[in-house]
Scaffold this active site. Sequence first.
Site, PDB file in Angstrom:
ATOM      1  N   GLY A 476      -1.877   4.908   8.340  1.00 27.67           N
ATOM      2  CA  GLY A 476      -0.862   3.993   8.542  1.00 27.67           C
ATOM      3  C   GLY A 476       0.533   4.401   7.823  1.00 27.67           C
ATOM      4  CE  LYS A 639      13.879   4.374  10.788  1.00 25.06           C
ATOM      5  NZ  LYS A 639      14.063   4.580  12.068  1.00 25.06           N
ATOM      6  N   GLY A 708       3.892   7.977  -5.545  1.00 25.16           N
ATOM      7  CA  GLY A 708       2.867   7.216  -4.665  1.00 25.16           C
ATOM      8  C   GLY A 708       3.254   5.454  -4.674  1.00 25.16           C
ATOM      9  CD  GLU A 711      -3.856   2.033  -3.810  1.00 23.56           C
ATOM     10  OE1 GLU A 711      -4.140   0.902  -3.699  1.00 23.56           O
ATOM     11  OE2 GLU A 711      -3.909   2.951  -2.970  1.00 23.56           O
TER      12      GLU A 711
END
Lengths: 744, 210
Positions: A476, A639, A708, A711
């Site tokens: 996703g 985006k 990253g 999380e």
Amino acid sequence: MNAPEKKIGAPMNRVDGRQKVTGAAKYAAEYDLPNMAYAVLVGSTIAKGRLSSIDTKAAERAPGVLAVITHLNAPKAPGAKPAGKDPSQPQTVGSALQVFLDDNIRFNDQPIAVVVADTLERARFAARLVKAQYAPEKHQTNLEANKANAFLPTQAKKNPKSGAADYQRGQVDAYKTGALKLEAEYVIPTEVHHPMELQAITAHWEAPDRLTLYDKTQGTMATRRDFARQWGLPEANVKVIATYVGGAFGNALHSWPHESAAIIAAKVVNRPVKLMLTREQMFTMVGYRPYTWQKIGMSATADGKITAITHESIGQTSTYEEFVEATLGQTKMMYESPNLTTRYRLAALDVGSPIWMRGPGEATGAFALESAMDEMAFLLNLDPLEFRLRNYTNQDPEKNRPWSSKFLKECYQAGAERVGWNKRQLKPGALRDGEWLIGYGMGVGTFGAHRGSSKASAQLLPNGTVLLQSAVTDIGPGTGTAMTQIAADTLGLAPGRIRFEWGNSDFAQAPTQGGSAIVNTVGPAVQEACLALKDKLRELAAGGNSAFASAKKEDVVLADTHLTLTGNPTARAPYTDLVKQAGGTAVTVESKPSGEGQKVSMYSFSVHFAEVRVHELTGEVRVSKLISCADAGTIINEKTAGNQMKGGAVGGIGMALMEHAIIDDRFGRYVTKDLADYHVPVHADSPAVEVFFVNKPDPYVNQLGTKGIGEIATIGVAPAIANAVFNATGKRVRELPITPDKLV
Amino acid sequence: MATNHEPDVPANHNEDRRTFLKQSSLLTALALVPGPVVSAAEAKLDERVAEAIEQVPLSLKVNGKKLKLKVEPRTTLLDLLRENLHLTGTKKGCDYGQCGACTVHVDGQRVNSCLSFAVMHDGQEITTIEGLADGDKLHPMQEAFVKHDGFQCGYCTPGQIMSAVACVREGHAGSEEEIREYMSGNICRCGAYPNIVAAIQDVKQGGQKV
Ligand code: FES
Ligand code: FES
């Protein structure tokens, strides 16, 4: 030729957007194989004990039924091991759990049979005709009642340097002697991932020793490894396809019982078998965020310097696997505190195994730590933002080394401005709008900027398109899109000329999607594969045109139909010629982290600011503003990255206000069985989340500068909301979720 | 002590009927045939019985195409679309009418196809996500979802889009709040809500025909 505009950073539309909006994207249960059969699981109705008898006759006789498989007749996969029979030797999470091996019941709804029929309706009907009798034993499903039996995880016993081992700096439990101190307990209930796509698999034995799985997994290679082992097959004989994964949030990081069951079923009926769990089964056998009890002790000086923190936690695990997560990680490194103690324990219950759920343990731990920070600021009569600034770490206090990069202060400032932090009053309950009390809160998040090794392959197609392949999945976040952008920039091509294919274990080796590490890890591999392709093409062209022989790979240009060189347009090698050469153009490279990162501590950081409105009489909480700010290094696609941040924030709203899976301990069975009992945020719960990225490259993690996002998008959101609720009402809720009953 | 914990199985009429048919007719005639043959025959008989009494004729128009089908009465519209017609764009997210992933239009109205039996729709017109675009040209709502990145994993997306189109047609897309309220039957666990709302507003404000 003008180089196309840089694509890294651009808010490009997703490469698979069209597939997703037209319904063309195929998920695990949507492949149409000839002669498909359908499997439905039958689950145990006790939590612990033995299956004393199972009667499958009626089910076998039902129309359309092809097989009813139980431990009495299941073929034994050669590599299958019963789940942790000996509790002193629990497995660590990550290996496949086999089903139908014995009559042991380890959790409620454990699969005891699988019914296979020629249609879904018939399989579902027949599954209800299977009758089982049990010899139940006394089960334990309540963590609070089992805290006294909590133990140090095996990995910590074996390795005192493990993150799960007790950690100490300065004096042990020094907060107890502090002049200004607090001590508080926090609870996170069991939360369930509940991706919108129900866990599903289509298993197909293409030959007696060749297995193809269309599976909902975050790691095609990990799933291939697990089932190749289970069936004693060479990995090359197992193919796992997961092109589209309908969300997972961690619950497809493990191989689960239903996957084993579908593979067995396909073997028995010798037809492709499709198995999709029900929403009810999603509670019981595909992992969850474990119920976790925590306690924090903290002391500080009157001028707001933390002197000591002790953070303890007990998390729930199953009796057959030890599930460990980094609940206490953030506490060790987020704030300066000369004295710091952590203790992490597990309690094994008669439940299915937990598995990392978005932000995993760090999100659980941050709820306690960031709530305690707010509590301490209140004790000190200090603004919580100011309190955090006074304890800001300029280097990692756990490992005593510099940060690879840290722009958290920039995030604090951006978020505070956007939420209107200056309106916040120190005194709770001071702001209102009619019957609605208004409050502001913040919560900080951090997660390791992990990077592993990965391969990627690249080849030129005759029409000038570059085909890249990686076994990585895209659950996703937009991995395929980000990789396309990286490749486009590296090759100097428009994204339309890149085709990135993913989600197939036959493609170049890549890690499992998880731990916010995919762009960090696969991004560099894609970039290096593109550079290697350029060089390969140059070499191939050199045979027919000497200008290419002496050229540098940086000067190689991929024009529309041919290869050429910067500054030398007469050098031309048509693609149609290049692809015909012996061996083709394909290159595969492996990209590994450099050792440089060992000298520094690499983390992504986030801060979330919430404005909440709490109804004075009903206790209803509305999140009216949510600002999520991240220092996640370079942003590849504003985006999709922004969307990922918003999604993490929405997940945090669920954690804070509604998510709560409940077991009736008398029966050891979930009473929350569907999405009407287990609430997740809907449109009406979600404000227009605002996102801010620092967008500065990290010099250590990789050459792209990424750190990253996945999380940190969630970590810190729940405490931001809890703190805002306190600021609005003066009520400190230390047990999530913050439902109205806790406020009125 | 062994206890019986089986869940309640409600009396099933189909099963009863089938058992009755079997016992009263052919099985008696087959009673003298050796065991294995009986079970084979029994299975065949079952198939025929099932065929005769379990399949109901049904006419539907799906995405403009007229279909004449035979379905079991217990087949949901969702399973008919996904498993029999292979229109897998319509998703199963709960099967209990709680998530909206299975939203389709029935005679122009948004409906949770998992909560409705296929046979209830005889003569009706079904539009699924596969029938929304005009050939290669995306529907404005599909365009807007791509532009605003109104999805992540994409699993809730067909349902969101079908619902969003209906939401605009119903006149319930007047404000952000109204959109949120009238789209709350469509869950997005990826949390793409802010972008979905932006996409719907864009279509609504753009005034395109939906
Ligand atoms: S599948 Fe129909 S509402 Fe969820
Ligand atoms: S896009 Fe994944 S559930 Fe909505």
